[in-house]
Design an enzyme around this catalytic site. Structure first.
Site, PDB file in Angstrom:
ATOM      1  N   PRO A 227       0.783  -1.231   0.000  1.00 40.84           N
ATOM      2  CA  PRO A 227       0.000   0.000   0.000  1.00 40.84           C
ATOM      3  C   PRO A 227       0.818   1.286   0.000  1.00 40.84           C
ATOM      4  O   PRO A 227       0.262   2.360  -0.208  1.00 40.84           O
ATOM      5  CB  PRO A 227      -0.807  -0.113   1.298  1.00 40.84           C
ATOM      6  CG  PRO A 227      -0.035  -1.044   2.164  1.00 40.84           C
ATOM      7  CD  PRO A 227       0.759  -1.944   1.282  1.00 40.84           C
ATOM      8  N   ASP A 250       2.186   1.440 -11.953  1.00 38.55           N
ATOM      9  CA  ASP A 250       0.951   2.223 -11.912  1.00 38.55           C
ATOM     10  C   ASP A 250       1.149   3.499 -11.114  1.00 38.55           C
ATOM     11  O   ASP A 250       2.087   3.621 -10.337  1.00 38.55           O
ATOM     12  CB  ASP A 250      -0.128   1.438 -11.159  1.00 38.55           C
ATOM     13  CG  ASP A 250      -0.657   0.297 -11.965  1.00 38.55           C
ATOM     14  OD1 ASP A 250      -0.356   0.234 -13.159  1.00 38.55           O
ATOM     15  OD2 ASP A 250      -1.385  -0.526 -11.382  1.00 38.55           O
ATOM     16  N   LYS A 272      -2.673   4.570 -14.104  1.00 36.85           N
ATOM     17  CA  LYS A 272      -4.124   4.471 -14.241  1.00 36.85           C
ATOM     18  C   LYS A 272      -4.740   5.290 -13.135  1.00 36.85           C
ATOM     19  O   LYS A 272      -4.322   5.215 -11.995  1.00 36.85           O
ATOM     20  CB  LYS A 272      -4.537   3.028 -13.993  1.00 36.85           C
ATOM     21  CG  LYS A 272      -4.554   2.170 -15.198  1.00 36.85           C
ATOM     22  CD  LYS A 272      -5.248   0.921 -14.802  1.00 36.85           C
ATOM     23  CE  LYS A 272      -4.733  -0.262 -15.586  1.00 36.85           C
ATOM     24  NZ  LYS A 272      -5.045  -1.495 -14.891  1.00 36.85           N
ATOM     25  N   GLY A 303       0.082  -1.623  -7.165  1.00 34.62           N
ATOM     26  CA  GLY A 303      -0.136  -1.247  -5.770  1.00 34.62           C
ATOM     27  C   GLY A 303      -0.840  -2.372  -5.032  1.00 34.62           C
ATOM     28  O   GLY A 303      -1.603  -3.143  -5.629  1.00 34.62           O
ATOM     29  N   GLY A 304      -0.570  -2.500  -3.756  1.00 33.69           N
ATOM     30  CA  GLY A 304      -1.261  -3.508  -2.940  1.00 33.69           C
ATOM     31  C   GLY A 304      -0.969  -4.913  -3.415  1.00 33.69           C
ATOM     32  O   GLY A 304       0.181  -5.273  -3.668  1.00 33.69           O
ATOM     33  N   ASP A 305      -2.017  -5.699  -3.562  1.00 36.46           N
ATOM     34  CA  ASP A 305      -1.897  -7.070  -4.048  1.00 36.46           C
ATOM     35  C   ASP A 305      -2.433  -7.117  -5.478  1.00 36.46           C
ATOM     36  O   ASP A 305      -3.493  -6.560  -5.750  1.00 36.46           O
ATOM     37  CB  ASP A 305      -2.726  -7.999  -3.141  1.00 36.46           C
ATOM     38  CG  ASP A 305      -2.575  -9.437  -3.558  1.00 36.46           C
ATOM     39  OD1 ASP A 305      -1.809 -10.159  -2.904  1.00 36.46           O
ATOM     40  OD2 ASP A 305      -3.217  -9.850  -4.555  1.00 36.46           O
ATOM     41  N   ILE A 308      -6.076  -8.363  -5.966  1.00 35.76           N
ATOM     42  CA  ILE A 308      -7.217  -7.749  -5.286  1.00 35.76           C
ATOM     43  C   ILE A 308      -7.505  -6.404  -5.940  1.00 35.76           C
ATOM     44  O   ILE A 308      -6.700  -5.468  -5.829  1.00 35.76           O
ATOM     45  CB  ILE A 308      -6.980  -7.620  -3.772  1.00 35.76           C
ATOM     46  CG1 ILE A 308      -6.890  -9.027  -3.191  1.00 35.76           C
ATOM     47  CG2 ILE A 308      -8.116  -6.829  -3.107  1.00 35.76           C
ATOM     48  CD1 ILE A 308      -6.717  -9.104  -1.711  1.00 35.76           C
ATOM     49  N   THR A 333      -2.357  -5.967   0.779  1.00 30.13           N
ATOM     50  CA  THR A 333      -3.422  -5.213   0.138  1.00 30.13           C
ATOM     51  C   THR A 333      -3.806  -4.003   1.000  1.00 30.13           C
ATOM     52  O   THR A 333      -3.573  -4.000   2.215  1.00 30.13           O
ATOM     53  CB  THR A 333      -4.624  -6.131  -0.143  1.00 30.13           C
ATOM     54  OG1 THR A 333      -5.557  -5.417  -0.946  1.00 30.13           O
ATOM     55  CG2 THR A 333      -5.297  -6.617   1.129  1.00 30.13           C
ATOM     56  N   ALA A 334      -4.385  -2.985   0.338  1.00 23.81           N
ATOM     57  CA  ALA A 334      -4.688  -1.739   1.052  1.00 23.81           C
ATOM     58  C   ALA A 334      -5.558  -1.993   2.293  1.00 23.81           C
ATOM     59  O   ALA A 334      -5.346  -1.354   3.330  1.00 23.81           O
ATOM     60  CB  ALA A 334      -5.380  -0.763   0.112  1.00 23.81           C
ATOM     61  N   MET A 385     -11.621   2.094  -3.504  1.00 25.87           N
ATOM     62  CA  MET A 385     -12.087   3.064  -4.509  1.00 25.87           C
ATOM     63  C   MET A 385     -13.434   3.663  -4.117  1.00 25.87           C
ATOM     64  O   MET A 385     -14.331   3.789  -4.946  1.00 25.87           O
ATOM     65  CB  MET A 385     -12.202   2.377  -5.885  1.00 25.87           C
ATOM     66  CG  MET A 385     -10.859   1.930  -6.417  1.00 25.87           C
ATOM     67  SD  MET A 385     -10.964   0.988  -7.945  1.00 25.87           S
ATOM     68  CE  MET A 385     -11.141  -0.676  -7.333  1.00 25.87           C
ATOM     69  N   GLY A 414      -2.920   5.392   3.328  1.00 27.95           N
ATOM     70  CA  GLY A 414      -2.530   4.547   4.456  1.00 27.95           C
ATOM     71  C   GLY A 414      -1.124   4.002   4.340  1.00 27.95           C
ATOM     72  O   GLY A 414      -0.622   3.784   3.240  1.00 27.95           O
TER      73      GLY A 414
HETATM   74  N1  SAH Z   1      -4.575  -3.885  -5.747  1.00 30.86           N
HETATM   75  C1  SAH Z   1      -4.726  -2.827  -4.785  1.00 30.86           C
HETATM   76  C2  SAH Z   1      -6.036  -2.104  -4.918  1.00 30.86           C
HETATM   77  C3  SAH Z   1      -6.158  -1.342  -6.190  1.00 30.86           C
HETATM   78  S1  SAH Z   1      -7.668  -0.445  -6.266  1.00 30.86           S
HETATM   79  C4  SAH Z   1      -4.603  -3.409  -3.374  1.00 30.86           C
HETATM   80  O1  SAH Z   1      -4.562  -4.646  -3.214  1.00 30.86           O
HETATM   81  O2  SAH Z   1      -4.490  -2.633  -2.439  1.00 30.86           O
HETATM   82  C5  SAH Z   1      -7.184   1.133  -5.721  1.00 30.86           C
HETATM   83  C6  SAH Z   1      -7.759   1.446  -4.369  1.00 30.86           C
HETATM   84  O3  SAH Z   1      -7.032   0.823  -3.349  1.00 30.86           O
HETATM   85  C7  SAH Z   1      -7.722   2.897  -4.011  1.00 30.86           C
HETATM   86  O4  SAH Z   1      -8.782   3.620  -4.601  1.00 30.86           O
HETATM   87  C8  SAH Z   1      -7.898   2.839  -2.515  1.00 30.86           C
HETATM   88  O5  SAH Z   1      -9.218   2.581  -2.158  1.00 30.86           O
HETATM   89  C9  SAH Z   1      -7.101   1.616  -2.185  1.00 30.86           C
HETATM   90  N2  SAH Z   1      -5.739   1.962  -1.778  1.00 30.86           N
HETATM   91  C10 SAH Z   1      -4.601   1.602  -2.348  1.00 30.86           C
HETATM   92  N3  SAH Z   1      -3.532   2.069  -1.682  1.00 30.86           N
HETATM   93  C11 SAH Z   1      -4.029   2.754  -0.639  1.00 30.86           C
HETATM   94  C12 SAH Z   1      -3.433   3.476   0.443  1.00 30.86           C
HETATM   95  N4  SAH Z   1      -2.121   3.580   0.585  1.00 30.86           N
HETATM   96  N5  SAH Z   1      -4.256   4.050   1.340  1.00 30.86           N
HETATM   97  C13 SAH Z   1      -5.578   3.945   1.221  1.00 30.86           C
HETATM   98  N6  SAH Z   1      -6.186   3.277   0.228  1.00 30.86           N
HETATM   99  C14 SAH Z   1      -5.422   2.683  -0.688  1.00 30.86           C
END
Ligand code: SAH
Length: 465
Positions: A227, A250, A272, A303-305, A308, A333-334, A385, A414
């Protein structure tokens, strides 16, 4: 250099350990893996050593130390809490030219024992020449994190074909190149990702046909970058980032994370946003295929996983279709990252027995969600989102029967130094978003667990809230 680093072969050789306490036990645990014959002189044994004696892995020689016990020994360790005795052992051993180590007393040692990163048969020994054992241990833990645990397997596999390779490629330089291509190419990667059989079969194929340049097909690593906090990357993600030729990333990936990629790797922004696509999904897929076909190692950093709400599935679907090899590295993941850094456990025995991840992505201004399943009690909802749809979401949940006072948290950016967290309820959240000017990327967490933040918040957001 005061010490010569060497690796001693001790199999079936007598080694004497004087002392039977915890310190002796630690030394014995290193010695035992060499299959040395370990002899012990000690008045008392700690339970660990006692168990080894019982199982026949150690022999008790005597309770009192005598010079003559050194006869036939090739190595001695003095680990008693009697300084005089340790000194005597050291003097006696050195008179006989037997290497001796006295624990925590470099002056009395003729050899020192390094900190070891063990990837048997690979051993990395670290020494500070007695200057700072703690520093040696710190270095060790750094290396531990950087060297995949499967390196041992890799070395064993190389050993199993060494002779064959030598026969097949007699020229030394060519042979070295061959090994380099194996150790830095798909064979090693396949092994690290758990495909031992496939790795071996490609290795065999390459040995039987070393000149065929089948390496030219690259591969794709679909990597979750977490995240935001770079510390939350996995070891594997970091390793692949450091060996990649090109990174496709991204907008959501923090610059500090992109910066960790290999210095001379190309970086391509395929950003994106929820409302605009600088490159379409098809264009990204085509680009990955093109680069991999050029023989590049392509790191698709998300970003994140990646699996997901990350379209990871779609991206590798295409690769699978055209037969390009890939591996997927999960990321934090976030939802879990933000929850942890906000002090909100997503599940809790008393408040939430389940947790659902949903997306607040609006389709024609509407949310297409299974409301009945969302309003179930004892459940946490993590919303990705969701900023743009927060009002619609909160109103719809209330409309479908969720308590208007259900606690909600919103966490912006976060896990980063910019993290901001606000709490309210289904009723108040839309106003909070307006007043605080909350922007994406933000996570919403809905459910009673949000109340735990009051007590469990630990991450310092001061100066930002
Ligand atoms: N694959 C990513 C999610 C992608 S969708 C994952 O697993 O985290 C993008 C959304 O993820 C953002 O709109 C937000 O809701 C969330 N997100 C990603 N990074 C974040 C962060 N650092 N803090 C808060 N929300 C986050």
């Amino acid at each position: 250099m005061k010490f010569l680093p060497i690796f001693l072969k001790l199999e079936d050789k007598n080694c004497l350990v004087v002392g039977g306490g915890d310190v002796a036990a630690r030394k014995i645990s290193s010695l035992i893996s060499t299959n040395a014959r370990i002899l012990i002189v000690a008045r008392e044994l700690n339970p660990e050593i006692e168990a080894l004696v019982q199982s026949g892995q150690l022999v008790i020689l005597a309770t009192e130390y005598e010079k003559s016990q050194l006869d036939s020994c090739v190595l001695v360790i003095a680990a008693t809490n009697d300084a005089e005795l340790n000194k005597r052992v050291s003097t006696d051993a050195q008179q006989r030219n037997i290497p001796v180590n006295v624990v925590d007393n470099p002056e009395l040692c003729s050899f020192i024992m390094p900190s070891v990163v063990n990837r048997d048969p690979v051993q990395i020994a670290i020494s500070t020449g007695g200057a700072s054992p703690v520093l040696a241990r710190l270095l060790r833990s750094r290396l531990e994190t950087m060297i995949p645990s499967a390196y041992g397997k890799l070395a064993s596999m190389m050993k199993s074909v060494r002779k064959e390779v030598k026969e097949k490629i007699p020229n030394q330089t060519q042979r070295r190149r061959f090994w380099e291509s194996i150790l830095q190419g798909p064979v090693a990667e396949l092994l690290f990702s758990g495909h031992e059989d496939k790795a071996l079969s490609i290795l065999k194929q390459k040995i039987s046909n070393p000149n065929e340049n089948s390496d030219r097909q690259g591969e794709v690593y679909l990597v979750g970058g977490g995240p935001g906090d770079p510390d939350l990357l996995t070891f594997r993600a970091l390793r692949l980032m450091q060996q990649t030729d090109v990174v496709l990333y991204d907008r959501l990936v923090a610059p500090a994370i992109v910066a960790l990629a290999r210095k001379d790797a190309d970086r391509i922004f395929v950003g994106k946003k929820s409302d605009q696509h600088s490159m379409t999904q098809d264009e990204i897929n085509d680009l990955m295929i093109k680069l991999a076909r050029e023989g590049k190692r392509v790191l698709r950093l998300k970003g994140g996983d990646p699996f997901i709400f990350g379209r990871g599935g779609e991206e590798i679907d295409k690769l699978a279709e055209v037969g390009i090899s890939f591996q997927v590295v999960p990321g934090i993941t976030a939802a879990t990252g933000c929850a942890s850094y906000a002090g909100i456990p997503l599940t809790h025995r008393n408040y939430a027995q389940s947790c659902v991840f949903i997306t607040g992505h609006l389709k024609e201004g509407k949310l297409d969600l299974n409301w009945q399943s969302l309003i179930q009690p004892g459940q946490t909802i993590a919303v990705y989102m969701g900023v743009g749809a927060a009002k619609v979401l909160c109103e719809s949940l209330i409309e479908h029967g969720m308590n208007i006072d259900t606690p909600v948290a919103i966490i912006q950016q976060g896990t980063t130094t910019e993290q901001r967290t606000f709490t309210g309820s289904l009723k108040t959240l839309p106003d909070i978003i307006d007043q605080e000017d909350i922007k994406p990327p933000s996570m919403m967490i809905i459910g009673d667990v949000v109340n735990l933040r009051e007590k469990l918040a630990w991450f310092d957001e001061s100066g930002k809230v």
